[in-house]
Design an enzyme around this catalytic site. Structure first.
Site, PDB file in Angstrom:
ATOM      1  N   GLN A 102     -62.094-116.336 107.603  1.00  0.00           N
ATOM      2  CA  GLN A 102     -60.979-115.419 107.858  1.00  0.00           C
ATOM      3  C   GLN A 102     -61.515-114.134 108.487  1.00  0.00           C
ATOM      4  OE1 GLN A 102     -58.079-115.355 104.297  1.00  0.00           O
ATOM      5  NE2 GLN A 102     -60.029-115.995 103.405  1.00  0.00           N
ATOM      6  N   ASP A 105     -65.550-110.341 111.821  1.00  0.00           N
ATOM      7  CA  ASP A 105     -66.713-109.465 112.031  1.00  0.00           C
ATOM      8  C   ASP A 105     -67.874-110.133 112.767  1.00  0.00           C
ATOM      9  OD1 ASP A 105     -67.504-109.733 108.460  1.00  0.00           O
ATOM     10  OD2 ASP A 105     -68.050-111.059 110.104  1.00  0.00           O
ATOM     11  N   HIS A 120     -58.882-116.305 112.207  1.00  0.00           N
ATOM     12  CA  HIS A 120     -58.152-115.058 112.485  1.00  0.00           C
ATOM     13  C   HIS A 120     -58.712-114.338 113.700  1.00  0.00           C
ATOM     14  CE1 HIS A 120     -56.667-114.912 108.033  1.00  0.00           C
ATOM     15  NE2 HIS A 120     -55.945-115.708 108.786  1.00  0.00           N
ATOM     16  N   CYS A 128     -55.912-110.897 127.271  1.00  0.00           N
ATOM     17  CA  CYS A 128     -55.045-110.079 128.131  1.00  0.00           C
ATOM     18  C   CYS A 128     -53.585-110.280 127.738  1.00  0.00           C
ATOM     19  CB  CYS A 128     -55.251-110.494 129.600  1.00  0.00           C
ATOM     20  SG  CYS A 128     -54.152-109.570 130.691  1.00  0.00           S
ATOM     21  N   CYS A 148     -57.529-105.507 131.970  1.00  0.00           N
ATOM     22  CA  CYS A 148     -57.996-106.877 132.213  1.00  0.00           C
ATOM     23  C   CYS A 148     -58.738-106.912 133.559  1.00  0.00           C
ATOM     24  CB  CYS A 148     -56.787-107.819 132.254  1.00  0.00           C
ATOM     25  SG  CYS A 148     -57.159-109.475 132.845  1.00  0.00           S
ATOM     26  N   CYS A 151     -56.420-109.197 135.913  1.00  0.00           N
ATOM     27  CA  CYS A 151     -55.090-108.831 136.477  1.00  0.00           C
ATOM     28  C   CYS A 151     -54.736-107.382 136.198  1.00  0.00           C
ATOM     29  CB  CYS A 151     -54.020-109.750 135.861  1.00  0.00           C
ATOM     30  SG  CYS A 151     -53.612-109.274 134.167  1.00  0.00           S
ATOM     31  N   GLY A 188     -65.677-115.144  98.561  1.00  0.00           N
ATOM     32  CA  GLY A 188     -65.325-113.770  98.907  1.00  0.00           C
ATOM     33  C   GLY A 188     -63.947-113.604  99.499  1.00  0.00           C
ATOM     34  N   SER A 190     -59.702-113.017  98.420  1.00  0.00           N
ATOM     35  CA  SER A 190     -58.678-112.811  97.380  1.00  0.00           C
ATOM     36  C   SER A 190     -57.626-113.909  97.480  1.00  0.00           C
ATOM     37  CB  SER A 190     -58.021-111.439  97.574  1.00  0.00           C
ATOM     38  OG  SER A 190     -57.419-111.396  98.881  1.00  0.00           O
ATOM     39  N   ASN A 217     -67.096-115.459  93.792  1.00  0.00           N
ATOM     40  CA  ASN A 217     -66.383-114.185  93.949  1.00  0.00           C
ATOM     41  C   ASN A 217     -66.852-113.270  92.822  1.00  0.00           C
ATOM     42  OD1 ASN A 217     -64.222-112.180  94.020  1.00  0.00           O
ATOM     43  ND2 ASN A 217     -63.148-113.632  95.328  1.00  0.00           N
TER      44      ASN A 217
HETATM   45  C1  BV8 Z   1     -48.288-116.347 109.818  1.00  0.00           C
HETATM   46  C2  BV8 Z   1     -57.012-110.168 111.238  1.00  0.00           C
HETATM   47  C3  BV8 Z   1     -46.608-117.750 110.682  1.00  0.00           C
HETATM   48  C4  BV8 Z   1     -56.635-108.732 111.224  1.00  0.00           C
HETATM   49  C5  BV8 Z   1     -55.862-111.013 109.298  1.00  0.00           C
HETATM   50  C6  BV8 Z   1     -43.464-111.912 106.442  1.00  0.00           C
HETATM   51  C7  BV8 Z   1     -43.349-112.127 107.807  1.00  0.00           C
HETATM   52  C8  BV8 Z   1     -44.279-112.897 108.490  1.00  0.00           C
HETATM   53  C9  BV8 Z   1     -45.348-113.457 107.802  1.00  0.00           C
HETATM   54  C10 BV8 Z   1     -45.449-113.203 106.446  1.00  0.00           C
HETATM   55  C11 BV8 Z   1     -44.529-112.460 105.759  1.00  0.00           C
HETATM   56  N1  BV8 Z   1     -44.903-112.407 104.446  1.00  0.00           N
HETATM   57  C12 BV8 Z   1     -46.038-113.101 104.282  1.00  0.00           C
HETATM   58  C13 BV8 Z   1     -46.379-113.609 105.474  1.00  0.00           C
HETATM   59  C14 BV8 Z   1     -47.528-114.413 105.777  1.00  0.00           C
HETATM   60  C15 BV8 Z   1     -48.663-113.455 106.126  1.00  0.00           C
HETATM   61  C16 BV8 Z   1     -49.379-113.134 104.838  1.00  0.00           C
HETATM   62  O1  BV8 Z   1     -50.048-113.986 104.298  1.00  0.00           O
HETATM   63  N2  BV8 Z   1     -49.233-111.879 104.370  1.00  0.00           N
HETATM   64  C17 BV8 Z   1     -49.940-111.477 103.160  1.00  0.00           C
HETATM   65  C18 BV8 Z   1     -50.259-109.985 103.248  1.00  0.00           C
HETATM   66  C19 BV8 Z   1     -49.058-111.821 101.959  1.00  0.00           C
HETATM   67  N3  BV8 Z   1     -49.506-114.210 107.021  1.00  0.00           N
HETATM   68  C20 BV8 Z   1     -49.355-114.066 108.326  1.00  0.00           C
HETATM   69  O2  BV8 Z   1     -48.615-113.264 108.850  1.00  0.00           O
HETATM   70  C21 BV8 Z   1     -50.175-115.051 109.134  1.00  0.00           C
HETATM   71  N4  BV8 Z   1     -49.341-115.641 110.148  1.00  0.00           N
HETATM   72  O3  BV8 Z   1     -47.892-116.488 108.687  1.00  0.00           O
HETATM   73  O4  BV8 Z   1     -47.689-116.895 110.927  1.00  0.00           O
HETATM   74  C22 BV8 Z   1     -45.407-116.879 110.803  1.00  0.00           C
HETATM   75  C23 BV8 Z   1     -45.139-116.284 112.017  1.00  0.00           C
HETATM   76  C24 BV8 Z   1     -44.010-115.491 112.119  1.00  0.00           C
HETATM   77  C25 BV8 Z   1     -43.160-115.321 111.007  1.00  0.00           C
HETATM   78  C26 BV8 Z   1     -43.470-115.939 109.782  1.00  0.00           C
HETATM   79  C27 BV8 Z   1     -44.616-116.701 109.669  1.00  0.00           C
HETATM   80  C28 BV8 Z   1     -51.305-114.334 109.857  1.00  0.00           C
HETATM   81  C29 BV8 Z   1     -52.305-113.858 108.854  1.00  0.00           C
HETATM   82  C30 BV8 Z   1     -53.537-113.306 109.586  1.00  0.00           C
HETATM   83  C31 BV8 Z   1     -53.565-111.809 109.435  1.00  0.00           C
HETATM   84  N5  BV8 Z   1     -54.806-111.289 110.011  1.00  0.00           N
HETATM   85  N6  BV8 Z   1     -56.996-110.619 109.869  1.00  0.00           N
HETATM   86  C32 BV8 Z   1     -57.849-107.927 110.955  1.00  0.00           C
HETATM   87  O5  BV8 Z   1     -58.791-108.408 110.307  1.00  0.00           O
HETATM   88  O6  BV8 Z   1     -57.803-106.762 111.383  1.00  0.00           O
HETATM   89  S1  BV8 Z   1     -55.858-111.207 107.632  1.00  0.00           S
HETATM   90  C33 BV8 Z   1     -57.020-110.151 106.979  1.00  0.00           C
HETATM   91  O7  BV8 Z   1     -56.711-109.949 105.625  1.00  0.00           O
HETATM   92  C34 BV8 Z   1     -58.398-110.751 106.975  1.00  0.00           C
HETATM   93  O8  BV8 Z   1     -58.672-111.506 108.093  1.00  0.00           O
HETATM   94  C35 BV8 Z   1     -58.402-111.565 105.718  1.00  0.00           C
HETATM   95  O9  BV8 Z   1     -57.946-112.849 105.981  1.00  0.00           O
HETATM   96  C36 BV8 Z   1     -57.361-110.882 104.881  1.00  0.00           C
HETATM   97  C37 BV8 Z   1     -58.045-110.188 103.764  1.00  0.00           C
HETATM   98  O10 BV8 Z   1     -58.312-111.176 102.869  1.00  0.00           O
HETATM   99  P1  BV8 Z   1     -59.780-111.395 102.297  1.00  0.00           P
HETATM  100  O11 BV8 Z   1     -60.690-111.823 103.382  1.00  0.00           O
HETATM  101  O12 BV8 Z   1     -59.610-112.289 101.137  1.00  0.00           O
HETATM  102  O13 BV8 Z   1     -60.268-109.959 101.868  1.00  0.00           O
HETATM  103  P2  BV8 Z   1     -59.829-109.157 100.549  1.00  0.00           P
HETATM  104  O14 BV8 Z   1     -60.351-107.780 100.690  1.00  0.00           O
HETATM  105  O15 BV8 Z   1     -58.382-109.393 100.287  1.00  0.00           O
HETATM  106  O16 BV8 Z   1     -60.636-109.876  99.364  1.00  0.00           O
HETATM  107  C38 BV8 Z   1     -62.037-109.729  99.299  1.00  0.00           C
HETATM  108  C39 BV8 Z   1     -62.484-110.619  98.151  1.00  0.00           C
HETATM  109  O17 BV8 Z   1     -63.919-110.583  98.117  1.00  0.00           O
HETATM  110  C40 BV8 Z   1     -61.999-110.132  96.807  1.00  0.00           C
HETATM  111  O18 BV8 Z   1     -61.532-111.254  96.068  1.00  0.00           O
HETATM  112  C41 BV8 Z   1     -63.271-109.549  96.158  1.00  0.00           C
HETATM  113  O19 BV8 Z   1     -63.280-109.759  94.747  1.00  0.00           O
HETATM  114  C42 BV8 Z   1     -64.331-110.384  96.783  1.00  0.00           C
HETATM  115  N7  BV8 Z   1     -65.650-109.736  96.887  1.00  0.00           N
HETATM  116  C43 BV8 Z   1     -65.933-108.432  97.137  1.00  0.00           C
HETATM  117  N8  BV8 Z   1     -67.284-108.267  97.178  1.00  0.00           N
HETATM  118  C44 BV8 Z   1     -67.842-109.487  96.971  1.00  0.00           C
HETATM  119  C45 BV8 Z   1     -66.812-110.429  96.779  1.00  0.00           C
HETATM  120  N9  BV8 Z   1     -67.047-111.734  96.546  1.00  0.00           N
HETATM  121  C46 BV8 Z   1     -68.340-112.133  96.486  1.00  0.00           C
HETATM  122  N10 BV8 Z   1     -69.388-111.294  96.654  1.00  0.00           N
HETATM  123  C47 BV8 Z   1     -69.176-109.976  96.890  1.00  0.00           C
HETATM  124  N11 BV8 Z   1     -70.238-109.161  97.048  1.00  0.00           N
HETATM  125 ZN    ZN Z   2     -55.010-110.311 132.701  1.00  0.00          ZN
END
Ligand code: BV8
Ligand code: ZN
Length: 253
Positions: A102, A105, A120, A128, A148, A151, A188, A190, A217
């Site tokens: 996900q 980076d 992601h 573009c 771009c 274009c 890693g 949530s 985790n």
């Molecule tokens: C979709 C790029 C179909 C950006 C990311 C209303 C309208 C539309 C959609 C939705 C809606 N409600 C819900 C949704 C679905 C939505 C969603 O899931 N929302 C969430 C907030 C509930 N999903 C979407 O929109 C997806 N598309 O559904 O399309 C659609 C289309 C139109 C209409 C309806 C549906 C797209 C989702 C992609 C979003 N983009 N990333 C960017 O990065 O800038 S998501 C982004 O957040 C990250 O990529 C990553 O995936 C996510 C964060 O999650 P984690 O990676 O788990 O990170 P987090 O900090 O949460 O957790 C860290 C974990 O690590 C913790 O558990 C911690 O304990 C642990 N940890 C910490 N240190 C350590 C460790 N573990 C081990 N060792 C350590 N040292």
């Molecule tokens: Zn272009």
């Protein structure tokens, strides 16, 4: 913990097909802030303002500044032993190993992982908004609102924002890997963001018997009810030991 680690290593060592799902936590020990920890990325920025298409349309300069900053930060850090442990797994299981991340980076690739499903997108690719051409943008600095080269349209980060569909081909490969693995390692994350988090129930229920799920985790998560074995220590410490023990146990099978 040691007992669990030993058991997890035996399960992993015996695996035919391994799938791994990683989230921001695997990069935490490299110094990349996670999303929901107090120093999370979203601090000072609402998701809607910087990680949705609407936010980009409203203020592309703000969104580009957010991504320029993240790209610059990531270029200052290094992969950690957790990333390298997954490279070792890939080297031993070859195309029976699939890494689904996900994270945007690029640290898995920098550590040497070759087949990475970046569901992601990536901070190191642009797309573009006019001609859709995608280009990798390595370490070179980008203009504030990059045009771009093809274009002259406005480029955007090649990242999947909230409310956007995941890249179809990559996502279907991820589903295939989840539904055909016999061990799924969840590291890693949530597991709050969908459809990425559906990898876990898919691995459990697509076939009978389902995959064995090992979670690595700091804490239990939204999918821990589907987890067979939890290793609750930092992944940078756990993964290298887990992989080393798995290779040892595989040798004697
Ligand atoms: C979709 C790029 C179909 C950006 C990311 C209303 C309208 C539309 C959609 C939705 C809606 N409600 C819900 C949704 C679905 C939505 C969603 O899931 N929302 C969430 C907030 C509930 N999903 C979407 O929109 C997806 N598309 O559904 O399309 C659609 C289309 C139109 C209409 C309806 C549906 C797209 C989702 C992609 C979003 N983009 N990333 C960017 O990065 O800038 S998501 C982004 O957040 C990250 O990529 C990553 O995936 C996510 C964060 O999650 P984690 O990676 O788990 O990170 P987090 O900090 O949460 O957790 C860290 C974990 O690590 C913790 O558990 C911690 O304990 C642990 N940890 C910490 N240190 C350590 C460790 N573990 C081990 N060792 C350590 N040292
Ligand atoms: Zn272009």
């Amino acid at each position: 913990m040691n007992e669990d680690l030993q058991r997890a290593a035996e399960i992993l060592g015996r695996a035919e097909r391994i799938a791994v799902l990683t989230g921001a936590g695997i990069s935490a020990e490299s110094g990349v802030p996670t999303f929901r920890a107090s120093d999370g990325l979203w601090e000072g920025h609402r998701i809607a303002d910087v990680a949705t298409p609407r936010g980009f349309r409203k203020d592309p300069r703000l969104v580009w500044n957010f991504y320029h900053q993240r790209r610059a930060n990531v270029l200052q850090v290094e992969p950690n032993p957790g990333h390298y442990a997954l490279v070792t797994l890939e080297r031993h299981w070859g195309n029976h190993f699939t890494l689904i991340t996900q994270n945007v980076d690029g640290l898995h690739r920098r550590a040497g992982s070759e087949r990475v499903l970046e569901i992601h997108g990536s901070l190191f690719r642009t797309r573009c908004t006019e001609c859709e051409e995608t280009r990798s943008c390595g370490e070179e600095p980008l203009a504030e609102l990059p045009p771009c080269p093809n274009c002259n349209g406005l480029l955007r980060p090649d990242i999947v924002w909230f409310e956007e569909m995941l890249p179809e081909e990559i996502w279907s490969q991820a589903i295939h890997a989840a539904e055909n693995c016999d061990v799924l390692l969840v590291v890693g994350t949530s597991a709050l963001v969908y459809p990425a988090a559906s990898v876990i129930p898919r691995a459990k229920r697509a076939r009978q018997p389902g995959a064995t799920v090992i979670e690595c985790n700091l804490t239990t998560t939204a999918v821990s009810s589907d987890v067979d074995l939890g290793l609750y220590l930092p992944s940078g410490q756990t993964l290298p030991i887990l992989v080393e023990k798995a290779l040892e146990s595989r040798k004697f099978d």
